[in-house]
Motif scaffolding. Structure first.
Motif, PDB file in Angstrom:
ATOM      1  N   GLU A 140       0.838  -1.207   0.000  1.00 49.45           N
ATOM      2  CA  GLU A 140       0.000   0.000   0.000  1.00 49.45           C
ATOM      3  C   GLU A 140       0.868   1.251   0.000  1.00 49.45           C
ATOM      4  N   SER A 192       2.501   1.826  -3.385  1.00 48.09           N
ATOM      5  CA  SER A 192       1.530   2.305  -4.358  1.00 48.09           C
ATOM      6  C   SER A 192       1.277   3.803  -4.171  1.00 48.09           C
ATOM      7  N   LEU A 193       1.103   4.217  -2.911  1.00 41.47           N
ATOM      8  CA  LEU A 193       0.851   5.631  -2.641  1.00 41.47           C
ATOM      9  C   LEU A 193       2.075   6.485  -2.928  1.00 41.47           C
ATOM     10  N   GLN A 211       2.621   6.948  -6.834  1.00 45.60           N
ATOM     11  CA  GLN A 211       1.607   7.632  -7.634  1.00 45.60           C
ATOM     12  C   GLN A 211       2.011   9.090  -7.882  1.00 45.60           C
ATOM     13  N   GLN A 254      -5.014  16.362  -4.916  1.00 41.89           N
ATOM     14  CA  GLN A 254      -4.980  14.898  -4.891  1.00 41.89           C
ATOM     15  C   GLN A 254      -3.584  14.392  -4.561  1.00 41.89           C
ATOM     16  N   GLN A 255      -2.566  15.022  -5.117  1.00 40.04           N
ATOM     17  CA  GLN A 255      -1.193  14.629  -4.814  1.00 40.04           C
ATOM     18  C   GLN A 255      -0.884  14.827  -3.333  1.00 40.04           C
ATOM     19  N   GLN A 284      -3.019  14.786  -0.812  1.00 40.90           N
ATOM     20  CA  GLN A 284      -3.728  13.791  -0.014  1.00 40.90           C
ATOM     21  C   GLN A 284      -3.056  12.422  -0.103  1.00 40.90           C
ATOM     22  N   ARG A 285      -2.566  12.064  -1.278  1.00 44.19           N
ATOM     23  CA  ARG A 285      -1.851  10.790  -1.415  1.00 44.19           C
ATOM     24  C   ARG A 285      -0.578  10.794  -0.579  1.00 44.19           C
ATOM     25  N   ARG A 290      -1.508  10.292   3.053  1.00 44.13           N
ATOM     26  CA  ARG A 290      -1.837   8.880   3.303  1.00 44.13           C
ATOM     27  C   ARG A 290      -0.572   8.024   3.319  1.00 44.13           C
ATOM     28  N   ALA A 291       0.359   8.349   2.417  1.00 40.20           N
ATOM     29  CA  ALA A 291       1.633   7.625   2.400  1.00 40.20           C
ATOM     30  C   ALA A 291       2.411   7.860   3.690  1.00 40.20           C
TER      31      ALA A 291
END
Length: 202
Positions: A79, A82-83, A86, A93-94, A96-97, A100-101
């Motif tokens: 996971e 993947s984050l 990306q 959006q970048q 927020q990713r 999360r990462a």
């Protein structure tokens, strides 16, 4: 029954240990279940034997525990990769990713320390981890860059608050600048990135 079993089991273990001969030496290998029962003298205690079997059923075997630990770690690792890999999309959006990462990376950092107690150094899971250290290094660099960008953004918010405060009342400043969410969100994002760097960047 569980409490009774533990009290009796530990009591027998202590009493049997105290009654051992002075020159007694422990076995070189791990004791088997039969040897443990013989040592404690519980072979004919049907109630205690039933409790013991129930405890064994409730606690997974070491092999199953390590397999579950490895599986959970690999899922978290996948996971995060993947984050972290990306790119593209809108700036929001970048961001927020990346946040999360950060959460995944902190979990990985602490889980890795705990796993080293149970997973041998030559296990394949560590080979996968070592093989992509360059990915982790790039991710840490992104965190430093993200922290700098968020600090600059936070300064803009604070300047806007100061400008508004000179033209209106304090409650209005709080409602517009603080309760509106931008300042609080910016502060929380800075804290998350900073904590991630402090915890895992050493």
């Amino acid at each position: 029954l569980a409490i009774w079993g533990w009290v009796k089991f530990l009591g027998l273990f202590v009493s049997q240990s105290l009654s051992l001969p002075q020159h007694w030496q422990p076995p070189s290998g791990t004791a088997t279940e039969a040897e443990l029962k013989t040592f404690l003298g519980i072979t004919h205690d049907t109630l205690l034997v039933a409790w013991y079997r129930d405890m064994l059923l409730q606690h997974p075997r070491p092999e199953a525990f390590r397999a579950k630990l490895r599986s959970d770690w690999q899922a978290l690792w996948a996971e995060w990769r993947s984050l972290a890999a990306q790119s593209g999309g809108e700036v929001a959006q970048q961001q927020q990713r990346l946040l999360r990462a950060c959460g995944c990376w902190r979990q990985l950092f602490w889980a890795t320390g705990a796993m080293k107690k149970y997973i041998p150094p030559k296990d394949e899971v560590w080979a996968d981890f070592e093989a992509v250290q360059h990915v982790a290094a790039r991710f840490m660099q992104r965190l430093y860059e993200a922290l700098e960008a968020r600090l600059r953004e936070h300064v803009v918010h604070l300047r806007a608050m100061e400008e508004v405060s000179r033209k209106t009342s304090l409650p209005t400043v709080v409602q517009i600048a603080v309760d509106g969410g931008d300042v609080r969100r910016s502060r929380e994002e800075i804290r998350l990135v900073r904590v991630t760097i402090d915890e895992t960047g050493r």
